[in-house]
Design a protein around this motif. Sequence first.
Motif, PDB file in Angstrom:
ATOM      1  N   LYS A   1       8.605  42.205 -16.577  1.00  0.00           N
ATOM      2  CA  LYS A   1       7.648  41.746 -17.585  1.00  0.00           C
ATOM      3  C   LYS A   1       7.411  42.893 -18.552  1.00  0.00           C
TER       4      LYS A   1
ATOM      5  N   ARG B   1       5.013  44.373 -21.564  1.00  0.00           N
ATOM      6  CA  ARG B   1       3.686  44.257 -22.163  1.00  0.00           C
ATOM      7  C   ARG B   1       3.551  45.343 -23.221  1.00  0.00           C
TER       8      ARG B   1
ATOM      9  N   VAL C   1       4.520  48.699 -21.519  1.00  0.00           N
ATOM     10  CA  VAL C   1       4.564  48.663 -20.062  1.00  0.00           C
ATOM     11  C   VAL C   1       5.720  47.751 -19.667  1.00  0.00           C
TER      12      VAL C   1
ATOM     13  N   ALA D   1       6.947  46.190 -16.394  1.00  0.00           N
ATOM     14  CA  ALA D   1       6.585  45.953 -15.001  1.00  0.00           C
ATOM     15  C   ALA D   1       7.808  45.449 -14.245  1.00  0.00           C
TER      16      ALA D   1
ATOM     17  N   SER E   1       9.320  44.260 -10.561  1.00  0.00           N
ATOM     18  CA  SER E   1       8.968  43.837  -9.204  1.00  0.00           C
ATOM     19  C   SER E   1      10.213  43.295  -8.519  1.00  0.00           C
TER      20      SER E   1
ATOM     21  N   ASP F   1       5.857  50.224 -14.633  1.00  0.00           N
ATOM     22  CA  ASP F   1       4.974  49.830 -13.539  1.00  0.00           C
ATOM     23  C   ASP F   1       5.837  49.484 -12.333  1.00  0.00           C
TER      24      ASP F   1
ATOM     25  N   SER G   1       4.510  49.292  -9.182  1.00  0.00           N
ATOM     26  CA  SER G   1       3.577  48.952  -8.097  1.00  0.00           C
ATOM     27  C   SER G   1       4.061  47.789  -7.244  1.00  0.00           C
ATOM     28  N   GLU G   2       4.896  46.912  -7.801  1.00  0.00           N
ATOM     29  CA  GLU G   2       5.393  45.771  -7.036  1.00  0.00           C
ATOM     30  C   GLU G   2       6.891  45.852  -6.777  1.00  0.00           C
TER      31      GLU G   2
ATOM     32  N   SER H   1       1.653  53.630 -11.104  1.00  0.00           N
ATOM     33  CA  SER H   1       1.227  53.115  -9.795  1.00  0.00           C
ATOM     34  C   SER H   1       2.305  53.086  -8.718  1.00  0.00           C
TER      35      SER H   1
ATOM     36  N   HIS I   1      -3.034  52.234 -15.396  1.00  0.00           N
ATOM     37  CA  HIS I   1      -2.774  52.170 -16.830  1.00  0.00           C
ATOM     38  C   HIS I   1      -3.851  52.977 -17.547  1.00  0.00           C
TER      39      HIS I   1
END
Length: 110
Positions: free
Chosen positions: A7, A9, A16, A18, A20, A49, A51-52, A82, A106
């Motif tokens: 994703k 952003r 960002v 992201a 996962s 990111d 984190s996932e 993260s 963030h």
Amino acid sequence: METLRVKLRPGDGHCVVALSGEIDIGNLREVRWHLLSALEAGSSRVLVDVSELRFIDSNGLAVLVDVLERARSRGGELALLSPDERFRRTLAWAELSGTFPILESHPHDQ
């Protein structure tokens, strides 16, 4: 194997990205494309990111290092957002601890 999901952003001067799921040799081109697209779109700072993210192999780490170097050559930055303890151990195992700036959250959430 868990499917990679990405994703984007965009923000003011940053983007960002992201990630996962899992990053391995099978989806490296997709990961590289998204990260470089964030740089090409004019983001001076790419926040990845993780984190996932459940898994990343050495090839995936090499993509992150490559994009970090490209960002820096343009006066920009790539930071990890993260990372969990497992991701940090992977960085240490690959002798990449300290290579990437790491943000716990963030910057706009602080």
